[in-house]
Design a protein around this motif. Structure first.
Motif, PDB file in Angstrom:
ATOM      1  N   ARG A 623       5.957  25.286 -11.219  1.00 50.25           N
ATOM      2  CA  ARG A 623       6.181  24.323 -10.130  1.00 50.25           C
ATOM      3  C   ARG A 623       4.909  23.550  -9.807  1.00 50.25           C
ATOM      4  O   ARG A 623       4.966  22.363  -9.465  1.00 50.25           O
ATOM      5  CB  ARG A 623       6.685  25.064  -8.891  1.00 50.25           C
ATOM      6  N   MET A 624       3.760  24.194  -9.900  1.00 53.67           N
ATOM      7  CA  MET A 624       2.498  23.507  -9.668  1.00 53.67           C
ATOM      8  C   MET A 624       2.295  22.389 -10.679  1.00 53.67           C
ATOM      9  O   MET A 624       1.907  21.265 -10.321  1.00 53.67           O
ATOM     10  CB  MET A 624       1.337  24.498  -9.738  1.00 53.67           C
ATOM     11  N   ASP A 625       2.558  22.653 -11.959  1.00 57.61           N
ATOM     12  CA  ASP A 625       2.395  21.624 -12.996  1.00 57.61           C
ATOM     13  C   ASP A 625       3.342  20.458 -12.767  1.00 57.61           C
ATOM     14  O   ASP A 625       2.973  19.292 -12.970  1.00 57.61           O
ATOM     15  CB  ASP A 625       2.621  22.243 -14.375  1.00 57.61           C
ATOM     16  N   GLU A 626       4.569  20.751 -12.331  1.00 57.76           N
ATOM     17  CA  GLU A 626       5.530  19.677 -12.054  1.00 57.76           C
ATOM     18  C   GLU A 626       5.045  18.788 -10.913  1.00 57.76           C
ATOM     19  O   GLU A 626       5.124  17.550 -10.995  1.00 57.76           O
ATOM     20  CB  GLU A 626       6.889  20.280 -11.703  1.00 57.76           C
ATOM     21  N   ALA A 627       4.538  19.406  -9.856  1.00 55.01           N
ATOM     22  CA  ALA A 627       4.069  18.630  -8.707  1.00 55.01           C
ATOM     23  C   ALA A 627       2.844  17.798  -9.074  1.00 55.01           C
ATOM     24  O   ALA A 627       2.730  16.627  -8.667  1.00 55.01           O
ATOM     25  CB  ALA A 627       3.747  19.563  -7.542  1.00 55.01           C
TER      26      ALA A 627
END
Length: 733
Positions: A623-627
């Motif tokens: 989720r961090m990479d997506e954000a």
């Protein structure tokens, strides 16, 4: 001299020549106690002041009520925004219900005063403490406690002994009495209430692993300060005090002299059998006592008086057996612990968890990590004013009714939960690493309770922190120490009890909660039901608590000796992203629409860390990479063009206002403001005076960005008309 009026016991007034005051210097402050000037309808009223700070305490009682098991005393401390020179920032702009700090202060004052009132006093009594003028560096607890103690001393309420209080701190290995409030966080802080003959009545302490020797020396110096205060209160009482009421005349109760003896003959042997049967647990023992009570009540007519005398017999029997034999009602010796069982990592999904069982007290504690930006918590003053401060560690304590097989109607925390949770939080907060990257919340849920659930919460919280991977400075354990004294020789014949049961707390004389590490104490809370402990009794209790803490630490080490090597996969991921200040508006404009959209899509919370960085908190690495991908795309698309300093560019006028014009350098890009002073070499009042209108193309000079706001600076003053067109950057054509 001012006139001073005292109300007598029946509400009439008598006049005195002046109001009276007494003052003394204790440690870092001079305390002045004044009576007879304000709130004269109250049975007694005292203002305690130091410097420009003042707190009013009043004491009021009603006519005799029904006799109860405890003293009918109510103590309320309520902070005042006006006293701080502020207006509350809540919706109604006024003080609302008591804050958590008000409740904690009320509890401290109550625990110091209650043991000094005779148990035969049946009149409902209320003590109200109201700050009149305070600054943020004043210790309102000590002022309020001494004002309340003096008001009680001057009132008609009969007292066993007067009480006074000081704050003792150890800062840089130096003991200080009543230091300024801003220094309390620098070392150990102890609120100590005591009376004559070096008797301690109440202790509230916290500190960074304080040794026994330091605690004992602090108590010694604190009790000497208490004696000074009591001298001043006594001198004030001689001038402004009222005669104490006779308890017998207040109660007006005729107790049948032989009723107690009849009940003793009927029930004492059965009670002895119950209290010497170690197979009983909390429920079965209570049920057995209820059966005896039922038979006794059925044999006499006066239900209330019979019940009261039976309660006295139960108390006397348990205490006599324990003091004389050294064997407790569950079969333990006075220094023995109940059986202990520990389970950690109870649920894999949780960041940290522990289930702690000591006898029939069971606590389930969980640890939750979050970003430091989410750790905002109101303190005593900022909550009142509507502001917030950052708090990176917190412990919340829950005590539902089912923990004692009762139906609870409470919604939200009550006074007991707030007080016990704060005590457990103080026990642990001093061992949290100084620069831990996460905010930490411990939730301690009491699932079963038979004594000392707050200290069980400290143990379970420490284990849960280790399970979560928090590298504590040292593990923490807690234990409750009790006391039973002989009614005739309380100073000589007594037993100190380790790890007390609920019934030993209820029928005993002391509940002394002690928490700490192998290196020293982190928190203490002592309240008693007798008029103070001797120094010998207090020293024995503290040393018994230290040995109890060491024993508990060895048990906890068997279950979890060291913190987890790495965080669980469920722990949120924290990162920072560097963003130029002028680009932030693209993320947080329109009420933070873009940030909220990214949070809704990915679960990643975006907040401002400092002037150049954003703080990102994600539930997982994916989720961090997506954000981050979404943010980088947004920032690239919204990147405002940059040019060399002094470069000439072409701009289109999109709006003309009195102060200047708004221009756009590229199609679809954001607009920039050029003031009138940069449109012409001559002073103008409107852009039209320089021949500039909407839709017109201008050649302007790029002068960089404002270092504080990131706003683009453009000027037309030094630009020629036609000769510069060939020098315009091609990408702006």
């Amino acid at each position: 001299m001012l006139r001073f009026i005292i109300r007598n016991n029946r509400g009439h007034f008598k006049e005195c020549k002046r109001y009276v005051s007494a003052k003394t210097t204790i440690g870092q402050s001079e305390l002045v106690l004044t009576a007879g000037e304000i709130a004269r309808f109250a049975d007694s009223a005292v203002v305690a002041s130091t410097g420009d700070n003042a707190v009013l305490a009043t004491c009021v009682y009603q006519d005799a009520g029904q006799e109860t098991d405890g003293v009918p005393l109510t103590v309320d401390f309520r902070q005042s925004a006006a006293a701080l020179g502020r207006i509350p920032m809540n919706f109604l702009r006024k003080e609302m219900s008591q804050t958590d700090n008000d409740i904690l202060t009320s509890r401290v004052i109550d625990r110091a005063l209650r043991p000094m009132i005779s148990k035969s006093w049946t009149n409902p009594t209320a003590i109200n403490i109201k700050p009149m003028a305070l600054d943020e560096d004043c210790d309102g607890i000590i002022l309020g406690l001494n004002a309340a103690a003096c008001a009680l001393h001057l009132s008609s309420v009969p007292l066993i002994n007067p009480v006074a209080s000081v704050r003792v701190s150890i800062i840089n290995d130096e003991i200080m009495l009543n230091p300024p409030r801003h220094r309390l966080s620098e070392g150990m802080s102890m609120v100590l209430a005591g009376t004559r003959a070096e008797r301690a009545v109440m202790i509230e302490m916290e500190g960074p692993q304080v040794t026994i020797e330091q605690v004992e020396e602090a108590i010694t110096q604190g009790l000497s300060g208490v004696d000074q205060l009591l001298d001043q209160m006594d001198s004030l009482k001689k001038s402004a005090g009222k005669p104490k009421l006779e308890i017998e005349s207040v109660r007006n109760v005729r107790v049948e002299k032989n009723l107690y003896e009849k009940i003793r003959i009927m029930a004492e042997e059965r009670l002895e059998y119950i209290f010497t049967d170690p197979t009983h647990d909390k429920i079965s023992r209570d049920d057995a006592i209820k059966e005896v009570r039922k038979d006794v009540l059925a044999s006499f007519d006066d239900f209330a008086e019979t019940s009261r005398e039976f309660n006295k017999l139960v108390r006397y029997t348990l205490r006599r057996l324990t003091i004389n034999s050294g064997i407790r009602c569950d079969g333990r010796g006075v220094q023995d612990f109940r059986p202990i069982s520990i389970k950690v990592d109870v649920y894999k999904k949780l960041h940290g968890s522990a289930l702690f069982q000591r006898g029939q007290t069971q606590v389930f504690s969980t640890v939750t990590f979050d970003s430091p930006a989410a750790a905002f918590h109101p303190d005593s003053i900022s909550q009142l004013l509507g502001a917030q401060q950052r708090k990176s560690f917190m412990l919340h304590y829950e005590f539902p009714g089912f923990a004692t097989n009762e139906i609870s109607s409470n919604r939200g925390s009550n006074r007991r939960e707030i007080g016990h949770g704060f005590l457990a939080e103080k026990a642990l907060k001093h061992v949290i690493p100084d620069h831990f990257p996460y905010a930490i919340r411990i939730s301690s849920q009491v699932l079963e309770s038979n004594g000392s659930s707050s200290m069980a919460s400290a143990c379970a919280g420490s284990l849960a922190l280790y399970d979560a991977g928090v590298p504590l400075k040292a593990p923490v354990a807690g234990v409750a120490i009790g006391l039973m004294t002989n009614d005739e020789k309380p100073d000589e014949k007594y037993q100190i009890l380790t790890d007390i049961l609920g019934i030993e707390d209820y029928l005993g004389d002391m509940d002394f909660k002690i928490a700490g590490t192998s290196n020293g104490f982190t928190s203490m809370q002592m309240d008693v039901k007798i008029p103070g402990l001797t120094r010998k009794q207090l020293s024995e209790a503290i040393r018994r608590g230290k040995s109890g803490v060491d024993f508990m630490l060895s048990k906890m080490a068997n279950a979890q000796e060291n913190p987890r090597n790495e965080f669980k996969s469920s722990v949120p991921v924290l990162e920072t992203l560097k963003v130029d200040p002028y680009k932030r508006s693209n993320i947080f404009r329109n009420g933070g629409l873009i940030a909220k959209t990214i949070e809704a899509a990915t679960g990643v919370r975006i907040s401002i860390d400092d002037e150049t960085q954003l703080a990102l908190t994600a539930p997982s690495r994916k989720r961090m990479d997506e954000a981050k991908e979404m943010l980088n795309k947004l920032l690239m698309e919204s990147t405002v063009e940059d040019y060399n300093f002094g470069q000439l560019v072409q701009a289109e006028v999109t709006e003309a206002i009195d102060r200047g014009v708004l221009v756009r350098l590229q199609t679809g890009a954001q607009t920039h403001f050029i003031p009138n002073s940069q449109l012409s070499n001559l002073p103008i009042k409107h852009p039209s005076a320089a021949g500039i209108d909407v839709g017109q193309k201008l050649t302007v000079q790029w002068l960089g960005r404002d270092p504080q706001t990131g706003k683009v600076r453009l000027s037309k003053r030094l630009v020629g008309s036609a000769s510069v067109i060939s020098r315009i950057n091609p990408k702006t054509k």
